[in-house]
Design an enzyme around this catalytic site. Structure first.
Site, PDB file in Angstrom:
ATOM      1  N   ASP A 108      -4.934  -5.953   6.392  1.00 37.33           N
ATOM      2  CA  ASP A 108      -6.224  -5.474   5.898  1.00 37.33           C
ATOM      3  C   ASP A 108      -7.196  -6.648   5.791  1.00 37.33           C
ATOM      4  O   ASP A 108      -8.353  -6.594   6.237  1.00 37.33           O
ATOM      5  CB  ASP A 108      -5.992  -4.834   4.515  1.00 37.33           C
ATOM      6  CG  ASP A 108      -7.143  -3.956   4.084  1.00 37.33           C
ATOM      7  OD1 ASP A 108      -8.113  -3.823   4.858  1.00 37.33           O
ATOM      8  OD2 ASP A 108      -7.082  -3.394   2.977  1.00 37.33           O
ATOM      9  N   LYS A 110       4.558 -13.975   4.218  1.00 41.14           N
ATOM     10  CA  LYS A 110       4.614 -14.886   3.075  1.00 41.14           C
ATOM     11  C   LYS A 110       6.080 -14.994   2.646  1.00 41.14           C
ATOM     12  O   LYS A 110       6.425 -14.787   1.472  1.00 41.14           O
ATOM     13  CB  LYS A 110       3.708 -14.347   1.956  1.00 41.14           C
ATOM     14  CG  LYS A 110       3.511 -15.273   0.776  1.00 41.14           C
ATOM     15  CD  LYS A 110       2.568 -16.427   1.041  1.00 41.14           C
ATOM     16  CE  LYS A 110       2.513 -17.374  -0.125  1.00 41.14           C
ATOM     17  NZ  LYS A 110       1.728 -18.585   0.135  1.00 41.14           N
ATOM     18  N   ASP A 119      -1.388 -18.012   4.214  1.00 38.50           N
ATOM     19  CA  ASP A 119      -2.447 -18.944   3.777  1.00 38.50           C
ATOM     20  C   ASP A 119      -2.828 -19.887   4.924  1.00 38.50           C
ATOM     21  O   ASP A 119      -4.014 -20.122   5.177  1.00 38.50           O
ATOM     22  CB  ASP A 119      -2.080 -19.726   2.493  1.00 38.50           C
ATOM     23  CG  ASP A 119      -0.600 -19.819   2.219  1.00 38.50           C
ATOM     24  OD1 ASP A 119       0.175 -19.167   2.940  1.00 38.50           O
ATOM     25  OD2 ASP A 119      -0.214 -20.552   1.301  1.00 38.50           O
ATOM     26  N   TYR A 150       0.816  -1.215   0.000  1.00 33.46           N
ATOM     27  CA  TYR A 150       0.000   0.000   0.000  1.00 33.46           C
ATOM     28  C   TYR A 150       0.850   1.265   0.000  1.00 33.46           C
ATOM     29  O   TYR A 150       0.356   2.348   0.305  1.00 33.46           O
ATOM     30  CB  TYR A 150      -0.921   0.025   1.228  1.00 33.46           C
ATOM     31  CG  TYR A 150      -2.038  -0.999   1.216  1.00 33.46           C
ATOM     32  CD1 TYR A 150      -2.009  -2.082   0.367  1.00 33.46           C
ATOM     33  CD2 TYR A 150      -3.122  -0.871   2.068  1.00 33.46           C
ATOM     34  CE1 TYR A 150      -3.029  -3.029   0.373  1.00 33.46           C
ATOM     35  CE2 TYR A 150      -4.148  -1.810   2.078  1.00 33.46           C
ATOM     36  CZ  TYR A 150      -4.082  -2.883   1.225  1.00 33.46           C
ATOM     37  OH  TYR A 150      -5.100  -3.821   1.238  1.00 33.46           O
TER      38      TYR A 150
END
Ligand code: NAD
Length: 337
Positions: free
Chosen positions: A232, A175, A208, A126
């Site tokens: 988010d 991740k 995940d 972002y």
């Protein structure tokens, strides 16, 4: 001298839930003084800019803002004003608690869901570094920005938060298996800072796996620290676990200024109907009172809200009731001790 707060009513259901929250704060007699300023689509239409300079000056002066949701055009048009304000004042920690409230029926009512998401709020995906590649937007690129400095301060914030609120564990979500550089750095910093806090447990989870664990075993989470994009998404999952967006508050904390808001958006489908649930913004106001060291007033507000939610007679449509925003607000005011 009474504390001044910059007040942004916002778009969609914003003016309705802000009005409700201001009424409750006035009934609590906390002595806040409102400085009303504009932002969002309504400001763009009326003033030609979605973020007038006066709004930024007001937040800088008062250091605290209470904000209704702001509309962001999808795909085109101006960039998110929420993101712009957070970045302008370097509000680096986005803190979103998710706890099942009394009287709220959710799919997880039998489970002890009580987690806090601490989301890095200034960089990651972002950061706003993106562009289309000509001709005709045949491709596009967004850069994920990750500085060691920002990783350090958000992870440290999460540990300090855990320590000061008597929480036991910090889960770092990433991740790093795929985004080896940016998320690898975030994880490396997290592991290093965790060693300084031996009284707080630490674990890391890949995003995940995290999303599945949140749905299957949400009780295992306490404080979660993560990047801007993952935070988010995760905080909306957390909102779903506790009964929906209408209940979840958010605080954007920085050294220059802090801003308190609901996690949900402008809810255009119900705007103007007087049926929006103001609970999330009222809980954000309680977080603001805590931030202003008015802990007793925050407790009274949360207790009044809990009483009305538990009784279940004056709740809004999203919680299965048929009360209007105004009726719900009247009930909260009547329940204040
Ligand atoms: P949304 O949160 O506005 O609405 C999602 C669903 O939840 C809708 O069905 C809505 O009616 C319901 N809902 C949300 N808040 C509610 C409340 N208080 N009471 C009862 N029901 C409620 O999400 P969206 O439709 O994806 O977004 C609409 C706009 O809001 C977009 O322009 C988006 O950019 C903006 N937005 C702003 C913020 C913010 O200002 N912090 C956050 C998220 C989205």
């Amino acid at each position: 001298m009474s504390q001044k707060v910059s007040l942004i009513r916002g778009d969609g259901i914003g003016p309705e839930i802000v009005e409700a929250t201001v009424r409750v704060l006035e009934a609590l007699d906390v002595g806040l003084q409102w400085e009303e300023v504009r932002a969002g689509s309504g400001a763009f239409e009326d003033l030609g800019t979605p973020l007038p300079e006066e709004t930024l000056l007001s937040i800088r002066r008062n250091k605290v803002a209470l904000k209704g949701p702001l509309e962001t055009p999808v795909g085109t048009g101006f960039r998110s004003i929420n993101v712009a304000i957070r970045k302008h004042f370097d509000m680096y920690a986005n803190v979103r608690p998710a706890k099942i409230l009394p009287g709220i029926e959710t799919r997880y009512s039998d489970v002890d869901v009580d987690m806090i998401t601490v989301r890095e709020n200034t960089e990651g995906a972002y950061a706003g570094i993106e562009h289309a590649i000509p001709p005709n937007r045949s491709a596009a690129e967004t850069i994920i920005l990750c500085t060691r400095w920002a990783c350090e301060r958000i992870v440290r914030y999460a540990f300090e938060y855990a320590q000061s609120s008597g929480r036991e564990k910090v889960t770092l979500v990433h991740k790093a298996n795929i985004l080896k550089e940016t998320n690898g750095l975030f994880l490396e910093v997290g592991q290093s800072i965790a060693r300084e806090y031996d009284d707080v447990k630490f674990e890391d989870l890949i995003i995940d796996n995290m999303t599945m664990q949140m749905v299957m075993r949400p009780e295992r989470f306490d404080v979660i620290v993560t990047t801007n994009l993952f935070g988010d998404i995760i905080s909306d999952i957390a909102a779903g676990l506790i009964g929906g967006l209408g209940l979840t508050p958010g605080a954007n904390i920085g050294k220059e200024a802090s801003m308190f808001e609901a996690v949900h958006g402008t809810a255009p489908d119900i705007a103007g109907k007087g049926i929006a649930n103001p609970t999330a913004l009222m809980r954000a106001a309680a977080m603001m009172l805590e931030h202003l060291e008015m802990g007793e007033e925050a407790r009274r507000l949360q207790k009044g809200l809990n009483t009305v939610l538990e009784e279940g007679e004056s709740v809004t449509g999203d919680l299965g009731g048929d009360a209007s925003t105004e009726e719900f607000t009247d009930a909260v005011i009547a329940a204040l001790d």
